[in-house]
Design an enzyme around this catalytic site. Structure first.
Site, mmCIF file in Angstrom:
data_model
loop_
_atom_site.group_PDB
_atom_site.id
_atom_site.type_symbol
_atom_site.label_atom_id
_atom_site.label_comp_id
_atom_site.label_asym_id
_atom_site.label_seq_id
_atom_site.Cartn_x
_atom_site.Cartn_y
_atom_site.Cartn_z
ATOM 1 N N ASN A 45 0.884 -1.064 0.005
ATOM 2 C CA ASN A 45 0.027 0.022 0.086
ATOM 3 C C ASN A 45 0.814 1.253 -0.097
ATOM 4 O O ASN A 45 2.134 1.303 0.560
ATOM 5 C CB ASN A 45 -1.026 0.116 1.161
ATOM 6 C CG ASN A 45 -0.245 -0.223 2.546
ATOM 7 O OD1 ASN A 45 0.517 -0.753 2.513
ATOM 8 N ND2 ASN A 45 -0.880 0.346 3.592
ATOM 9 N N GLU A 47 0.498 5.377 0.672
ATOM 10 C CA GLU A 47 -0.604 6.173 1.238
ATOM 11 C C GLU A 47 0.057 7.742 0.578
ATOM 12 O O GLU A 47 1.032 8.015 0.028
ATOM 13 C CB GLU A 47 -0.871 6.272 2.734
ATOM 14 C CG GLU A 47 -1.078 4.907 3.215
ATOM 15 C CD GLU A 47 -1.409 5.058 4.777
ATOM 16 O OE1 GLU A 47 -0.797 5.563 5.338
ATOM 17 O OE2 GLU A 47 -2.032 3.971 4.930
ATOM 18 N N CYS A 56 -4.216 0.335 -2.499
ATOM 19 C CA CYS A 56 -3.963 -0.644 -1.675
ATOM 20 C C CYS A 56 -3.327 -1.491 -2.274
ATOM 21 O O CYS A 56 -2.647 -1.351 -3.515
ATOM 22 C CB CYS A 56 -5.392 -1.228 -1.775
ATOM 23 S SG CYS A 56 -6.601 -0.732 -1.050
ATOM 24 N N GLU A 58 -3.091 -4.443 -3.134
ATOM 25 C CA GLU A 58 -3.684 -5.770 -4.132
ATOM 26 C C GLU A 58 -3.642 -4.751 -5.370
ATOM 27 O O GLU A 58 -3.356 -5.710 -6.295
ATOM 28 C CB GLU A 58 -5.109 -5.966 -3.539
ATOM 29 C CG GLU A 58 -5.032 -6.586 -2.357
ATOM 30 C CD GLU A 58 -5.554 -5.642 -1.160
ATOM 31 O OE1 GLU A 58 -4.929 -4.700 -0.871
ATOM 32 O OE2 GLU A 58 -6.433 -6.352 -0.520
HETATM 33 N N1 THU Z 1 -5.353 -1.361 2.315
HETATM 34 C C1 THU Z 1 -4.816 -2.195 1.648
HETATM 35 O O1 THU Z 1 -3.633 -2.106 1.191
HETATM 36 N N2 THU Z 1 -5.666 -3.213 0.901
HETATM 37 C C2 THU Z 1 -7.047 -3.253 1.554
HETATM 38 O O2 THU Z 1 -7.571 -4.219 0.852
HETATM 39 C C3 THU Z 1 -7.670 -2.467 2.351
HETATM 40 C C4 THU Z 1 -6.608 -1.147 2.998
HETATM 41 C C5 THU Z 1 -4.689 -0.145 2.842
HETATM 42 C C6 THU Z 1 -5.057 1.090 2.384
HETATM 43 C C7 THU Z 1 -4.246 1.908 3.539
HETATM 44 O O3 THU Z 1 -3.147 2.347 3.360
HETATM 45 C C8 THU Z 1 -4.459 1.015 4.697
HETATM 46 O O4 THU Z 1 -4.521 -0.171 4.393
HETATM 47 C C9 THU Z 1 -5.495 1.184 5.900
HETATM 48 O O5 THU Z 1 -6.780 1.595 5.188
#
Ligand code: THU
Length: 127
Positions: A45, A47, A56, A58
């Site tokens: 992920n 941000e 995300c 995935e």
């Molecule tokens: N996040 C993911 O990487 N995958 C998901 O399926 C759900 C959320 C990440 C996004 C963000 O950086 C952190 O988790 C908190 O939501």
């Protein structure tokens, strides 16, 4: 999926989580996708200060695969060391549906893993 492939995907996703850029949530996620040709692509992920631009793990892994012309995905593993197993969010489920009819999904954490499928997590997917 055989145990060797499963363990390989979990190890790859766990390693990818180490690269997470998550200064706002502190929640590191790693993902690994297995493509039809047997290759593995990883993502974490990433941000952003404007929160909604966060991507995300995935989707990062899926886009890496597709960017290398690997458009058939057979399995996805998501790893997070958090308290709960990291089931993929709705946007990632829909993105995955673009590149498979169904896919095996492994959600993994520090205390173990569970297996499910895209069809179970996103029934009647829009295509
Ligand atoms: N996040 C993911 O990487 N995958 C998901 O399926 C759900 C959320 C990440 C996004 C963000 O950086 C952190 O988790 C908190 O939501």
């Amino acid at each position: 999926m055989d145990a060797k492939t499963k363990n390989k995907l979990i190890a790859a996703a766990e390693e990818a989580a180490e690269n997470a850029y998550c200064p706002y949530s502190g929640y590191a996620v790693g993902a690994a996708v297995l493509t039809g040709s047997g290759k593995v692509f990883c993502g974490c992920n990433v941000e952003n200060a404007s929160y909604s631009l966060t991507v995300c793990a995935e989707r990062n892994a899926i886009f890496r695969a597709v960017g290398e012309r690997e458009k058939e995905i057979v399995a996805l593993c998501v790893y997070s060391a958090g308290d709960r197993l990291p089931y993929p969010c709705g946007a990632c489920r829909q993105t995955l549906a673009e590149f498979c009819d169904d896919a095996e999904i492994i959600v993994a954490g520090k205390d173990g893993s569970k297996e499910t499928t895209l069809k179970k997590l996103l029934p009647s997917a829009f295509r």
